[in-house]
Scaffold this motif. Structure first.
Motif, PDB file in Angstrom:
ATOM      1  N   PHE A   1      23.989  61.182  34.580  1.00  0.00           N
ATOM      2  CA  PHE A   1      25.442  61.159  34.669  1.00  0.00           C
ATOM      3  C   PHE A   1      25.808  60.731  36.075  1.00  0.00           C
ATOM      4  O   PHE A   1      25.651  61.479  37.024  1.00  0.00           O
ATOM      5  N   THR A   2      26.257  59.502  36.225  1.00  0.00           N
ATOM      6  CA  THR A   2      26.583  58.984  37.550  1.00  0.00           C
ATOM      7  C   THR A   2      28.068  59.004  37.826  1.00  0.00           C
ATOM      8  O   THR A   2      28.506  58.574  38.869  1.00  0.00           O
ATOM      9  N   GLY A   3      28.862  59.477  36.879  1.00  0.00           N
ATOM     10  CA  GLY A   3      30.300  59.543  37.077  1.00  0.00           C
ATOM     11  C   GLY A   3      31.028  58.925  35.901  1.00  0.00           C
ATOM     12  O   GLY A   3      30.418  58.442  34.948  1.00  0.00           O
ATOM     13  N   PRO A   4      32.341  58.943  35.972  1.00  0.00           N
ATOM     14  CA  PRO A   4      33.115  58.407  34.856  1.00  0.00           C
ATOM     15  C   PRO A   4      33.001  56.880  34.781  1.00  0.00           C
ATOM     16  O   PRO A   4      32.725  56.211  35.775  1.00  0.00           O
ATOM     17  N   ASP A   5      33.215  56.358  33.583  1.00  0.00           N
ATOM     18  CA  ASP A   5      33.214  54.903  33.421  1.00  0.00           C
ATOM     19  C   ASP A   5      34.399  54.317  34.167  1.00  0.00           C
ATOM     20  O   ASP A   5      35.509  54.815  34.076  1.00  0.00           O
ATOM     21  N   GLU A   6      34.158  53.260  34.907  1.00  0.00           N
ATOM     22  CA  GLU A   6      35.227  52.622  35.662  1.00  0.00           C
ATOM     23  C   GLU A   6      35.576  51.302  34.999  1.00  0.00           C
ATOM     24  O   GLU A   6      35.292  50.221  35.505  1.00  0.00           O
ATOM     25  N   SER A   7      36.212  51.372  33.862  1.00  0.00           N
ATOM     26  CA  SER A   7      36.552  50.167  33.122  1.00  0.00           C
ATOM     27  C   SER A   7      37.868  49.565  33.597  1.00  0.00           C
ATOM     28  O   SER A   7      38.210  48.464  33.190  1.00  0.00           O
ATOM     29  N   HIS A   8      38.619  50.274  34.450  1.00  0.00           N
ATOM     30  CA  HIS A   8      39.907  49.772  34.924  1.00  0.00           C
ATOM     31  C   HIS A   8      39.758  48.792  36.091  1.00  0.00           C
ATOM     32  O   HIS A   8      40.713  48.131  36.457  1.00  0.00           O
ATOM     33  N   ASN A   9      38.592  48.707  36.694  1.00  0.00           N
ATOM     34  CA  ASN A   9      38.393  47.807  37.832  1.00  0.00           C
ATOM     35  C   ASN A   9      38.205  46.379  37.339  1.00  0.00           C
ATOM     36  O   ASN A   9      37.495  46.132  36.371  1.00  0.00           O
ATOM     37  N   PRO A  10      38.811  45.415  38.018  1.00  0.00           N
ATOM     38  CA  PRO A  10      38.610  44.019  37.616  1.00  0.00           C
ATOM     39  C   PRO A  10      37.176  43.582  37.893  1.00  0.00           C
ATOM     40  O   PRO A  10      36.558  44.012  38.861  1.00  0.00           O
ATOM     41  N   GLY A  11      36.660  42.757  37.053  1.00  0.00           N
ATOM     42  CA  GLY A  11      35.289  42.313  37.192  1.00  0.00           C
ATOM     43  C   GLY A  11      35.114  41.141  38.130  1.00  0.00           C
ATOM     44  O   GLY A  11      34.019  40.868  38.588  1.00  0.00           O
ATOM     45  N   ARG A  12      36.180  40.417  38.443  1.00  0.00           N
ATOM     46  CA  ARG A  12      36.042  39.223  39.274  1.00  0.00           C
ATOM     47  C   ARG A  12      36.878  39.340  40.528  1.00  0.00           C
ATOM     48  O   ARG A  12      38.097  39.306  40.461  1.00  0.00           O
ATOM     49  N   GLY A  13      36.275  39.446  41.652  1.00  0.00           N
ATOM     50  CA  GLY A  13      36.896  39.351  42.969  1.00  0.00           C
ATOM     51  C   GLY A  13      38.322  39.860  43.116  1.00  0.00           C
ATOM     52  O   GLY A  13      38.768  40.718  42.383  1.00  0.00           O
ATOM     53  N   TRP A  14      39.024  39.275  44.063  1.00  0.00           N
ATOM     54  CA  TRP A  14      40.392  39.677  44.360  1.00  0.00           C
ATOM     55  C   TRP A  14      41.350  38.989  43.406  1.00  0.00           C
ATOM     56  O   TRP A  14      41.119  37.861  42.976  1.00  0.00           O
ATOM     57  N   ALA A  15      42.470  39.637  43.150  1.00  0.00           N
ATOM     58  CA  ALA A  15      43.527  39.009  42.356  1.00  0.00           C
ATOM     59  C   ALA A  15      44.222  37.955  43.215  1.00  0.00           C
ATOM     60  O   ALA A  15      44.137  37.970  44.448  1.00  0.00           O
ATOM     61  N   LYS A  16      44.926  37.051  42.592  1.00  0.00           N
ATOM     62  CA  LYS A  16      45.540  35.942  43.335  1.00  0.00           C
ATOM     63  C   LYS A  16      46.694  36.396  44.228  1.00  0.00           C
ATOM     64  O   LYS A  16      46.843  35.904  45.340  1.00  0.00           O
ATOM     65  N   ALA A  17      47.514  37.338  43.764  1.00  0.00           N
ATOM     66  CA  ALA A  17      48.678  37.761  44.560  1.00  0.00           C
ATOM     67  C   ALA A  17      48.273  38.456  45.868  1.00  0.00           C
ATOM     68  O   ALA A  17      48.794  38.098  46.932  1.00  0.00           O
ATOM     69  N   PRO A  18      47.380  39.431  45.864  1.00  0.00           N
ATOM     70  CA  PRO A  18      46.995  40.046  47.147  1.00  0.00           C
ATOM     71  C   PRO A  18      46.309  39.066  48.085  1.00  0.00           C
ATOM     72  O   PRO A  18      46.500  39.126  49.301  1.00  0.00           O
ATOM     73  N   LEU A  19      45.539  38.144  47.530  1.00  0.00           N
ATOM     74  CA  LEU A  19      44.878  37.161  48.377  1.00  0.00           C
ATOM     75  C   LEU A  19      45.894  36.214  49.004  1.00  0.00           C
ATOM     76  O   LEU A  19      45.798  35.876  50.192  1.00  0.00           O
ATOM     77  N   ALA A  20      46.907  35.824  48.249  1.00  0.00           N
ATOM     78  CA  ALA A  20      47.960  34.965  48.788  1.00  0.00           C
ATOM     79  C   ALA A  20      48.767  35.699  49.858  1.00  0.00           C
ATOM     80  O   ALA A  20      49.115  35.116  50.898  1.00  0.00           O
ATOM     81  N   ALA A  21      49.073  36.983  49.617  1.00  0.00           N
ATOM     82  CA  ALA A  21      49.821  37.762  50.608  1.00  0.00           C
ATOM     83  C   ALA A  21      49.021  37.902  51.905  1.00  0.00           C
ATOM     84  O   ALA A  21      49.574  37.780  53.010  1.00  0.00           O
ATOM     85  N   LEU A  22      47.738  38.123  51.788  1.00  0.00           N
ATOM     86  CA  LEU A  22      46.893  38.231  52.979  1.00  0.00           C
ATOM     87  C   LEU A  22      46.863  36.906  53.727  1.00  0.00           C
ATOM     88  O   LEU A  22      46.947  36.878  54.963  1.00  0.00           O
ATOM     89  N   PHE A  23      46.777  35.802  53.008  1.00  0.00           N
ATOM     90  CA  PHE A  23      46.775  34.483  53.638  1.00  0.00           C
ATOM     91  C   PHE A  23      48.081  34.229  54.391  1.00  0.00           C
ATOM     92  O   PHE A  23      48.071  33.719  55.502  1.00  0.00           O
ATOM     93  N   VAL A  24      49.205  34.627  53.801  1.00  0.00           N
ATOM     94  CA  VAL A  24      50.507  34.430  54.453  1.00  0.00           C
ATOM     95  C   VAL A  24      50.595  35.260  55.729  1.00  0.00           C
ATOM     96  O   VAL A  24      51.060  34.774  56.771  1.00  0.00           O
ATOM     97  N   VAL A  25      50.136  36.490  55.691  1.00  0.00           N
ATOM     98  CA  VAL A  25      50.180  37.348  56.880  1.00  0.00           C
ATOM     99  C   VAL A  25      49.304  36.765  57.991  1.00  0.00           C
ATOM    100  O   VAL A  25      49.706  36.711  59.155  1.00  0.00           O
ATOM    101  N   VAL A  26      48.111  36.323  57.631  1.00  0.00           N
ATOM    102  CA  VAL A  26      47.215  35.738  58.634  1.00  0.00           C
ATOM    103  C   VAL A  26      47.836  34.477  59.222  1.00  0.00           C
ATOM    104  O   VAL A  26      47.782  34.245  60.441  1.00  0.00           O
ATOM    105  N   LEU A  27      48.455  33.659  58.381  1.00  0.00           N
ATOM    106  CA  LEU A  27      49.100  32.440  58.859  1.00  0.00           C
ATOM    107  C   LEU A  27      50.254  32.754  59.810  1.00  0.00           C
ATOM    108  O   LEU A  27      50.394  32.126  60.862  1.00  0.00           O
TER     109      LEU A  27
END
Length: 79
Positions: free
Chosen positions: A37-63
């Motif tokens: 038993f390693t803990g509860p199933d984490e099926s709510h986490n996305p399987g592929r990297g960052w979502a587009k909106a947070p990545l775009a927001a981070l890019f705008v802040v850095v810019l």
């Protein structure tokens, strides 16, 4: 300093080391199921990297930060 204050009352009274015991499987404790038993199933986490909106927001802040320092450097070089 006398021998009466020695932390070891009788330095020569050390018992000889015991030979290793030969033990069978009945003396071995059962293995632990560490991964059963390693803990509860984490099926709510996305399987592929960052979502587009947070990545775009981070890019705008850095810019914006980069532009701020660029213009700040230009203003300092003018004066």
């Amino acid at each position: 300093m006398s021998d009466d204050t020695s932390p070891d009352p009788e330095p020569g009274a050390i018992p000889p080391p015991q030979p290793p015991r030969e033990g069978g499987p009945q003396e071995t404790p059962p293995a632990e199921g560490g991964t059963s038993f390693t803990g509860p199933d984490e099926s709510h986490n996305p399987g592929r990297g960052w979502a587009k909106a947070p990545l775009a927001a981070l890019f705008v802040v850095v810019l914006l930060v980069a532009l701020f320092f660029a213009f700040y450097g230009l203003e300092l070089s003018r004066s």
